[in-house]
Design a protein around this motif. Sequence first.
Motif, PDB file in Angstrom:
ATOM      1  N   PHE A 293       0.874  -1.112  -0.001  1.00  0.00           N
ATOM      2  CA  PHE A 293      -0.046   0.054  -0.017  1.00  0.00           C
ATOM      3  C   PHE A 293       0.742   1.351   0.083  1.00  0.00           C
ATOM      4  CE2 PHE A 293      -2.928  -3.028   1.636  1.00  0.00           C
ATOM      5  CZ  PHE A 293      -3.952  -2.928   0.674  1.00  0.00           C
ATOM      6  N   THR A 294       1.927   1.090   0.776  1.00  0.00           N
ATOM      7  CA  THR A 294       2.991   2.357   0.528  1.00  0.00           C
ATOM      8  C   THR A 294       4.257   1.913   0.301  1.00  0.00           C
ATOM      9  OG1 THR A 294       3.618   1.947   2.942  1.00  0.00           O
ATOM     10  CG2 THR A 294       1.792   3.565   2.329  1.00  0.00           C
ATOM     11  N   ALA A 295       5.305   2.838  -0.205  1.00  0.00           N
ATOM     12  CA  ALA A 295       6.299   2.469  -0.730  1.00  0.00           C
ATOM     13  C   ALA A 295       7.183   3.617  -0.611  1.00  0.00           C
ATOM     14  CB  ALA A 295       6.396   2.084  -2.303  1.00  0.00           C
ATOM     15  N   GLU A 296       8.442   3.317  -0.405  1.00  0.00           N
ATOM     16  CA  GLU A 296       9.526   4.460  -0.739  1.00  0.00           C
ATOM     17  C   GLU A 296      10.162   4.834  -1.896  1.00  0.00           C
ATOM     18  OE1 GLU A 296      11.960   4.351   2.983  1.00  0.00           O
ATOM     19  OE2 GLU A 296      10.236   3.923   4.427  1.00  0.00           O
ATOM     20  N   GLU A 297      10.022   3.567  -2.896  1.00  0.00           N
ATOM     21  CA  GLU A 297      10.751   3.537  -4.069  1.00  0.00           C
ATOM     22  C   GLU A 297       9.970   4.274  -5.023  1.00  0.00           C
ATOM     23  OE1 GLU A 297      10.033   0.563  -2.365  1.00  0.00           O
ATOM     24  OE2 GLU A 297      11.902   0.398  -0.871  1.00  0.00           O
ATOM     25  N   PRO A 298      10.495   4.054  -6.210  1.00  0.00           N
ATOM     26  CA  PRO A 298       9.524   4.510  -7.397  1.00  0.00           C
ATOM     27  C   PRO A 298       8.558   3.604  -7.649  1.00  0.00           C
ATOM     28  CG  PRO A 298      11.891   5.243  -7.724  1.00  0.00           C
ATOM     29  CD  PRO A 298      11.891   4.312  -6.426  1.00  0.00           C
ATOM     30  N   LEU A 299       7.644   4.102  -8.398  1.00  0.00           N
ATOM     31  CA  LEU A 299       6.348   3.099  -8.676  1.00  0.00           C
ATOM     32  C   LEU A 299       7.111   2.021  -9.716  1.00  0.00           C
ATOM     33  CD1 LEU A 299       3.411   2.193  -8.944  1.00  0.00           C
ATOM     34  CD2 LEU A 299       3.215   3.806 -10.774  1.00  0.00           C
ATOM     35  N   TRP A 300       7.692   2.297 -10.523  1.00  0.00           N
ATOM     36  CA  TRP A 300       8.227   1.330 -11.491  1.00  0.00           C
ATOM     37  C   TRP A 300       9.200   0.238 -10.793  1.00  0.00           C
ATOM     38  CZ3 TRP A 300      13.406   0.061 -12.445  1.00  0.00           C
ATOM     39  CH2 TRP A 300      14.463   1.246 -12.195  1.00  0.00           C
ATOM     40  N   GLN A 301       9.977   0.669  -9.567  1.00  0.00           N
ATOM     41  CA  GLN A 301      10.520  -0.161  -8.838  1.00  0.00           C
ATOM     42  C   GLN A 301       9.830  -1.162  -7.825  1.00  0.00           C
ATOM     43  OE1 GLN A 301      13.740   2.066  -6.627  1.00  0.00           O
ATOM     44  NE2 GLN A 301      15.031   2.004  -8.607  1.00  0.00           N
ATOM     45  N   VAL A 302       8.777  -0.573  -7.523  1.00  0.00           N
ATOM     46  CA  VAL A 302       7.679  -1.522  -6.479  1.00  0.00           C
ATOM     47  C   VAL A 302       7.012  -2.337  -7.576  1.00  0.00           C
ATOM     48  CG1 VAL A 302       5.409  -1.189  -5.550  1.00  0.00           C
ATOM     49  CG2 VAL A 302       7.202   0.552  -5.082  1.00  0.00           C
ATOM     50  N   VAL A 303       6.735  -1.997  -8.792  1.00  0.00           N
ATOM     51  CA  VAL A 303       6.100  -2.984  -9.730  1.00  0.00           C
ATOM     52  C   VAL A 303       7.092  -3.944  -9.951  1.00  0.00           C
ATOM     53  CG1 VAL A 303       5.171  -3.164 -12.068  1.00  0.00           C
ATOM     54  CG2 VAL A 303       4.496  -1.414 -10.696  1.00  0.00           C
ATOM     55  N   GLN A 304       8.289  -4.056 -10.304  1.00  0.00           N
ATOM     56  CA  GLN A 304       9.412  -4.832 -10.501  1.00  0.00           C
ATOM     57  C   GLN A 304       9.620  -5.816  -9.356  1.00  0.00           C
ATOM     58  OE1 GLN A 304      13.419  -3.817 -11.299  1.00  0.00           O
ATOM     59  NE2 GLN A 304      13.524  -5.652 -12.691  1.00  0.00           N
ATOM     60  N   GLN A 305       9.701  -5.361  -8.197  1.00  0.00           N
ATOM     61  CA  GLN A 305       9.735  -6.131  -7.105  1.00  0.00           C
ATOM     62  C   GLN A 305       8.382  -7.042  -6.983  1.00  0.00           C
ATOM     63  OE1 GLN A 305      12.577  -6.778  -5.116  1.00  0.00           O
ATOM     64  NE2 GLN A 305      11.003  -8.501  -4.427  1.00  0.00           N
ATOM     65  N   LYS A 306       7.395  -6.361  -6.864  1.00  0.00           N
ATOM     66  CA  LYS A 306       6.104  -7.111  -6.736  1.00  0.00           C
ATOM     67  C   LYS A 306       5.903  -8.110  -7.790  1.00  0.00           C
ATOM     68  CE  LYS A 306       5.652  -5.157  -3.029  1.00  0.00           C
ATOM     69  NZ  LYS A 306       6.203  -5.881  -1.823  1.00  0.00           N
ATOM     70  N   ALA A 307       6.199  -7.931  -9.085  1.00  0.00           N
ATOM     71  CA  ALA A 307       6.338  -8.922 -10.021  1.00  0.00           C
ATOM     72  C   ALA A 307       7.162 -10.200  -9.692  1.00  0.00           C
ATOM     73  CB  ALA A 307       6.846  -8.535 -11.353  1.00  0.00           C
ATOM     74  N   ILE A 308       8.284  -9.866  -9.107  1.00  0.00           N
ATOM     75  CA  ILE A 308       8.961 -11.132  -8.519  1.00  0.00           C
ATOM     76  C   ILE A 308       8.477 -11.852  -7.487  1.00  0.00           C
ATOM     77  CG2 ILE A 308      11.268 -11.577  -7.183  1.00  0.00           C
ATOM     78  CD1 ILE A 308      12.394  -9.209  -8.747  1.00  0.00           C
ATOM     79  N   ASP A 309       7.728 -10.843  -6.274  1.00  0.00           N
ATOM     80  CA  ASP A 309       6.986 -11.568  -5.302  1.00  0.00           C
ATOM     81  C   ASP A 309       5.848 -12.283  -5.927  1.00  0.00           C
ATOM     82  OD1 ASP A 309       9.057 -10.248  -3.747  1.00  0.00           O
ATOM     83  OD2 ASP A 309       7.655  -8.814  -3.032  1.00  0.00           O
ATOM     84  N   SER A 310       5.137 -11.727  -6.739  1.00  0.00           N
ATOM     85  CA  SER A 310       3.992 -12.523  -7.185  1.00  0.00           C
ATOM     86  C   SER A 310       4.187 -13.875  -7.971  1.00  0.00           C
ATOM     87  CB  SER A 310       3.244 -11.698  -8.229  1.00  0.00           C
ATOM     88  OG  SER A 310       2.789 -10.644  -7.454  1.00  0.00           O
TER      89      SER A 310
ATOM     90  N   THR B 252       6.973 -15.657  -7.289  1.00  0.00           N
ATOM     91  CA  THR B 252       7.776 -16.648  -6.548  1.00  0.00           C
ATOM     92  C   THR B 252       7.552 -16.772  -4.907  1.00  0.00           C
ATOM     93  OG1 THR B 252       9.613 -15.076  -5.942  1.00  0.00           O
ATOM     94  CG2 THR B 252       9.912 -16.075  -8.156  1.00  0.00           C
ATOM     95  N   ARG B 253       6.831 -15.735  -4.556  1.00  0.00           N
ATOM     96  CA  ARG B 253       6.560 -15.929  -3.166  1.00  0.00           C
ATOM     97  C   ARG B 253       5.258 -15.942  -2.681  1.00  0.00           C
ATOM     98  NH1 ARG B 253      10.935 -11.954  -3.715  1.00  0.00           N
ATOM     99  NH2 ARG B 253      12.734 -13.042  -2.994  1.00  0.00           N
ATOM    100  N   ASP B 254       4.188 -15.832  -3.337  1.00  0.00           N
ATOM    101  CA  ASP B 254       2.883 -16.064  -2.803  1.00  0.00           C
ATOM    102  C   ASP B 254       2.537 -17.206  -2.423  1.00  0.00           C
ATOM    103  OD1 ASP B 254       0.009 -16.232  -2.776  1.00  0.00           O
ATOM    104  OD2 ASP B 254      -0.186 -14.641  -4.268  1.00  0.00           O
ATOM    105  N   PRO B 255       2.151 -17.265  -1.145  1.00  0.00           N
ATOM    106  CA  PRO B 255       2.187 -18.552  -0.444  1.00  0.00           C
ATOM    107  C   PRO B 255       1.277 -19.471  -0.947  1.00  0.00           C
ATOM    108  CG  PRO B 255       1.553 -16.701   0.967  1.00  0.00           C
ATOM    109  CD  PRO B 255       2.024 -16.314  -0.276  1.00  0.00           C
ATOM    110  N   ARG B 256       0.133 -18.959  -1.656  1.00  0.00           N
ATOM    111  CA  ARG B 256      -0.887 -19.865  -2.073  1.00  0.00           C
ATOM    112  C   ARG B 256      -0.481 -20.685  -3.185  1.00  0.00           C
ATOM    113  NH1 ARG B 256      -5.095 -14.942  -2.902  1.00  0.00           N
ATOM    114  NH2 ARG B 256      -2.801 -14.174  -3.735  1.00  0.00           N
ATOM    115  N   PHE B 257       0.702 -20.132  -3.909  1.00  0.00           N
ATOM    116  CA  PHE B 257       1.166 -20.897  -5.041  1.00  0.00           C
ATOM    117  C   PHE B 257       2.432 -21.653  -5.042  1.00  0.00           C
ATOM    118  CE2 PHE B 257      -2.151 -17.818  -6.166  1.00  0.00           C
ATOM    119  CZ  PHE B 257      -3.066 -18.580  -6.754  1.00  0.00           C
ATOM    120  N   LEU B 258       3.127 -21.692  -3.840  1.00  0.00           N
ATOM    121  CA  LEU B 258       4.432 -22.152  -3.707  1.00  0.00           C
ATOM    122  C   LEU B 258       4.632 -23.612  -3.982  1.00  0.00           C
ATOM    123  CD1 LEU B 258       5.497 -20.474  -0.362  1.00  0.00           C
ATOM    124  CD2 LEU B 258       6.367 -19.912  -2.578  1.00  0.00           C
ATOM    125  N   GLY B 259       3.557 -24.343  -3.895  1.00  0.00           N
ATOM    126  CA  GLY B 259       3.499 -25.774  -4.414  1.00  0.00           C
ATOM    127  C   GLY B 259       3.594 -26.014  -5.798  1.00  0.00           C
TER     128      GLY B 259
END
Length: 184
Positions: A60-77, A79-86
């Motif tokens: 919901f909040t960030a300290e980084e530029p929007l484009w960097q937030v999107v890149q990090q959340k793309a990685i997280d989505s 590789t790290r969404d616990p619903r889909f780790l399996g």
Amino acid sequence: MLSAESGETLLQIARRTVEAVVRRERVPEFAVDDPELAGAQGAFVTLKTDGRLRGCIGCFTAEEPLWQVVQQKAIDSATRDPRFLGTPIRPEDLPRLEIEVSVLSPLKPVQDPMNDIVLGTHGIYVTDGRRSGCFLPQVATETGWDKLEFLRHCCAGKAGLPPDAWRDPHVQVSVFTAEVISEQ
């Protein structure tokens, strides 16, 4: 509202990043000089294959530029969404992968959720101490839920609270809007 060019840049960053991560390649570096993407702003990245959710993570909040937030959340989505780790996204899934970026407004606490929430416009964030859950605005539209169902599913299914916890004065319900940018 972001320009069409800025929205396309966010989708390209998310797509190229997810493809690299899924293929176990180096995460691409981007040089973004678009002022619309330079501000610190919250965002979610949603991944679907054949219309089925495969990952959705954001902030919901960030300290980084929007484009960097999107890149990090793309990685997280991817590789790290616990619903889909399996059942991680595989390289062969990439041609069918649909990416959606939701750029968020700031959170706004509401006192009367049943009157203050506008379905299809507002997302909700329910918090009680360390328990929290959220739904993006498009969830109500995609599921066909009414306000009560939207709140109850968020409390029980996302925050791990009783379904009617949103009625408790100690539970905070906040709303937000999202500018949804999709490859579709």
